[in-house]
Design a protein around this motif. Structure first.
Motif, PDB file in Angstrom:
ATOM      1  N   LEU A  85     112.746  47.705  25.348  1.00  0.00           N
ATOM      2  CA  LEU A  85     112.528  48.036  23.943  1.00  0.00           C
ATOM      3  C   LEU A  85     113.071  49.426  23.634  1.00  0.00           C
ATOM      4  O   LEU A  85     113.740  49.643  22.617  1.00  0.00           O
ATOM      5  CB  LEU A  85     111.036  47.955  23.602  1.00  0.00           C
ATOM      6  N   GLY A  86     112.800  50.376  24.535  1.00  0.00           N
ATOM      7  CA  GLY A  86     113.279  51.743  24.324  1.00  0.00           C
ATOM      8  C   GLY A  86     114.784  51.829  24.301  1.00  0.00           C
ATOM      9  O   GLY A  86     115.364  52.585  23.514  1.00  0.00           O
ATOM     10  N   LYS A  89     116.071  50.466  20.940  1.00  0.00           N
ATOM     11  CA  LYS A  89     115.842  51.454  19.890  1.00  0.00           C
ATOM     12  C   LYS A  89     116.879  52.572  19.974  1.00  0.00           C
ATOM     13  O   LYS A  89     117.425  53.025  18.951  1.00  0.00           O
ATOM     14  CB  LYS A  89     114.427  52.043  20.019  1.00  0.00           C
ATOM     15  N   ASP A  99     115.986  51.457  13.688  1.00  0.00           N
ATOM     16  CA  ASP A  99     115.407  51.323  15.027  1.00  0.00           C
ATOM     17  C   ASP A  99     113.888  51.215  14.959  1.00  0.00           C
ATOM     18  O   ASP A  99     113.190  51.489  15.933  1.00  0.00           O
ATOM     19  CB  ASP A  99     115.800  52.523  15.897  1.00  0.00           C
ATOM     20  N   GLY A 100     113.384  50.809  13.792  1.00  0.00           N
ATOM     21  CA  GLY A 100     111.927  50.808  13.590  1.00  0.00           C
ATOM     22  C   GLY A 100     111.224  49.552  14.053  1.00  0.00           C
ATOM     23  O   GLY A 100     110.002  49.469  13.979  1.00  0.00           O
ATOM     24  N   GLY A 101     111.932  48.532  14.518  1.00  0.00           N
ATOM     25  CA  GLY A 101     111.275  47.316  14.964  1.00  0.00           C
ATOM     26  C   GLY A 101     110.474  47.533  16.233  1.00  0.00           C
ATOM     27  O   GLY A 101     110.818  48.367  17.067  1.00  0.00           O
ATOM     28  N   ASN A 102     109.417  46.759  16.407  1.00  0.00           N
ATOM     29  CA  ASN A 102     108.575  46.854  17.602  1.00  0.00           C
ATOM     30  C   ASN A 102     108.744  45.652  18.517  1.00  0.00           C
ATOM     31  O   ASN A 102     108.030  45.525  19.512  1.00  0.00           O
ATOM     32  CB  ASN A 102     107.107  47.009  17.200  1.00  0.00           C
ATOM     33  N   GLU A 103     109.658  44.775  18.187  1.00  0.00           N
ATOM     34  CA  GLU A 103     109.958  43.618  19.018  1.00  0.00           C
ATOM     35  C   GLU A 103     111.449  43.622  19.317  1.00  0.00           C
ATOM     36  O   GLU A 103     112.276  43.882  18.436  1.00  0.00           O
ATOM     37  CB  GLU A 103     109.577  42.319  18.301  1.00  0.00           C
ATOM     38  N   GLU A 106     113.691  41.734  16.851  1.00  0.00           N
ATOM     39  CA  GLU A 106     113.978  42.394  15.573  1.00  0.00           C
ATOM     40  C   GLU A 106     115.154  43.360  15.718  1.00  0.00           C
ATOM     41  O   GLU A 106     116.069  43.400  14.883  1.00  0.00           O
ATOM     42  CB  GLU A 106     112.755  43.174  15.102  1.00  0.00           C
ATOM     43  N   LEU A 107     115.118  44.139  16.800  1.00  0.00           N
ATOM     44  CA  LEU A 107     116.161  45.136  17.006  1.00  0.00           C
ATOM     45  C   LEU A 107     117.511  44.481  17.287  1.00  0.00           C
ATOM     46  O   LEU A 107     118.556  44.940  16.808  1.00  0.00           O
ATOM     47  CB  LEU A 107     115.764  46.056  18.166  1.00  0.00           C
TER      48      LEU A 107
END
Length: 530
Positions: A85-86, A89, A99-103, A106-107
């Motif tokens: 995830l990092g 982002k 880069d605001g998605g948490n999944e 999404e990114l």
């Protein structure tokens, strides 16, 4: 300090990469050509590997500065020690998109829209991931999935993985075979040869405003610097900068071998400096010694242990490597190399019979294996017994245990702990440029050590840093920032990449510099003919 004396506008040999001083030797030019080819052909994945200080950053800076922003959208990830995830982002942030998605999904969807927009605009999207050898396998798998972002005809993103030789080892893991198979363009950046080192020194002096009548490095000084640095630009810079300071102090504008030798003595580790001083006092010929004498086998001891037997008063002339190879079968030489390494480390052979494969045998004996590619000088600086791969003909290989370099000879060792002198030129002609450096990870640290997120691993790493003198004892608290800073300082002292990550080479040098963990030290021993 010395710039005005030499008529320079600025210091020409700083360790900080400066795009104004970019120099592309032959290997750098070939690497650059491979990268351009892979991008233009839209192969999807490209891998660039090279030893620490070989100039990978120089090649990547050259690439990124020469790609026209009108035709290319580029992003550079410098710290890949992130979660999946990092990393996603970071990639989106570098491209200036959301880069605001948490999944991850999404990114990736946001990234895919961006890639399609860039294609419509006629731009090629390039992603460079530096220090890729430090990535976790699951994060590399996420990178592989990015290559699925494509149209019916081409990949939408060109991904360049840049790293030390350990990257190839990482990619060879079974769980990464799909990614490994997709890398169709690879290049291993080798160190500069002597001619490139000479041109490199002259180039940087010229860019800094120097002229030959005001400052120059003579051929004998270039030879000293090249042999010590092994063609690695970072080490060339360190010695050349100190040599200019020494020349300034002595009011000398022409840097010759004595100034170069004094400079490398000052930038070498303390143990190496002491060895150079003893050798200079011992005999006039030792003035040419650039590297530590080495030994492996039963005559090797720890730093606190006894010294080996004195050398023969009249050392033998170098023997013929070709004759040595004729006398031995390939399997015999591999078996002897394994036994030599075991005795050097004082490791008893396992009860079960060792495999015929050299690597499998060393792994079964409990060693980690560092795969080295580079020069003999660079291998000698690692200060570990190493197994050289020699080429005997098409499909035929042999192995010898490398024991170091003197001013005139290369040293190899046999199972009896004897050193044999070989002509360096003959050895380099037979050597493939590859070696295996066995070492012991005595604390069982994960490679690279995840000290930022794992407290148990951080505690073990701190113990190693303290043992190596890189951290003070009995600190009230040891937080992540303190450990990272200590690692960076240690890496800078050892001539390693100062990334603050405890990767394979950093751990190897920490163990090497530690007084608490027993490892073979390289000392002078008896030399005999085979």
């Amino acid at each position: 300090m010395y710039c005005a004396f030499y008529g320079l506008k600025e210091r020409p040999f700083t360790l900080t990469p400066n795009p104004d001083f970019i120099f592309l030797g032959r290997a750098h030019q070939e690497a650059f050509a491979h990268l351009i080819y892979g991008i233009e052909q839209k192969v999807g994945f490209i891998a660039l590997t090279g030893e620490v200080g070989a100039g990978k950053t120089t090649v990547m800076r050259t690439l990124l500065t020469r790609l026209d922003p009108e035709a290319y959208a580029t992003a550079l990830v410098l710290n890949p020690m992130l979660s999946s995830l990092g990393l996603l982002k970071t990639i989106n942030r570098e491209y200036g998109i959301d880069d605001g998605g948490n999944e991850p999904a999404e990114l990736v969807e946001t990234l895919n829209r961006f890639l399609l927009e860039q294609k419509e605009a006629g731009r090629t999207v390039v992603l460079v991931i530096d220090e890729a050898q430090d990535m976790e396998p699951e994060v590399l798998e996420q990178v592989r999935l990015l290559s699925n972002l494509e149209t019916a005809r081409e990949k939408l993103i060109q991904i360049i993985l840049v790293g030390q030789p350990e990257l190839e080892t990482l990619l060879s893991r079974p769980e990464l075979r799909q990614l490994n198979q997709r890398i169709t363009v690879r290049y291993h950046l080798t160190p500069m040869d002597a001619a490139d080192t000479r041109a490199y020194l002259a180039h940087r002096l010229r860019v800094a405003g120097g002229t030959p009548d005001m400052v120059r490095f003579c051929d004998d000084a270039v030879q000293v610097i090249h042999r010590f640095a092994g063609g690695l630009p970072r080490l060339v810079n360190a010695v050349a900068d100190r040599a200019l300071l020494i020349g300034y102090t002595a009011e000398i504008r022409k840097i010759e071998a004595p100034q170069a030798r004094k400079a490398l003595g000052e930038v070498s580790p303390a143990k190496q400096r002491r060895s150079h001083r003893r050798l200079r006092i011992g005999a006039a010929v030792a003035a040419g010694v650039l590297l530590l004498l080495a030994v492996v086998g039963v005559l090797m001891f720890s730093r606190s242990g006894a010294r080996s037997a004195a050398p023969l008063p009249q050392p033998p002339q170098p023997v013929s490597l070709a004759l040595m190879l004729q006398r031995h079968q390939e399997t015999d030489m591999a078996r002897e190399a394994v036994q030599t390494i075991l005795k050097a480390w004082q490791v008893a052979p396992p009860a079960a019979a060792l495999p015929d494969s050299l690597e499998a045998a060393l792994k079964q004996a409990g060693f980690e294996l560092h795969r080295y590619t580079g020069s003999l000088g660079g291998l000698a600086r690692m200060d570990y017994p190493a197994v050289l791969e020699l080429l005997r003909g098409p499909g035929r290989k042999s192995h010898l245990v490398f024991a170091g370099l003197t001013s005139s000879h290369a040293l190899v060792a046999n199972e009896a702990g004897q050193l044999i002198e070989i002509s360096p030129a003959e050895l380099e002609r037979a050597w493939s440029g590859r070696a295996i450096v066995p070492w012991k990870n005595m604390l069982g640290l994960t490679i690279p050590t995840p000290y930022m997120i794992n407290e148990d691993q951080r505690t073990l790493l701190v113990r190693l840093l303290v043992a190596a003198g890189a951290l003070q004892k009995d600190l009230p608290s040891v937080h992540e920032t303190l450990v990272r800073d200590a690692l960076r300082l240690f890496q800078q002292q050892q001539g390693l990449e100062t990334d603050g990550a405890a990767g394979e080479q950093t751990l190897m040098m920490l163990y090497r510099r530690s007084a608490d963990f027993r490892a073979p030290t390289l000392e002078k021993a008896e030399k005999v003919k085979p």
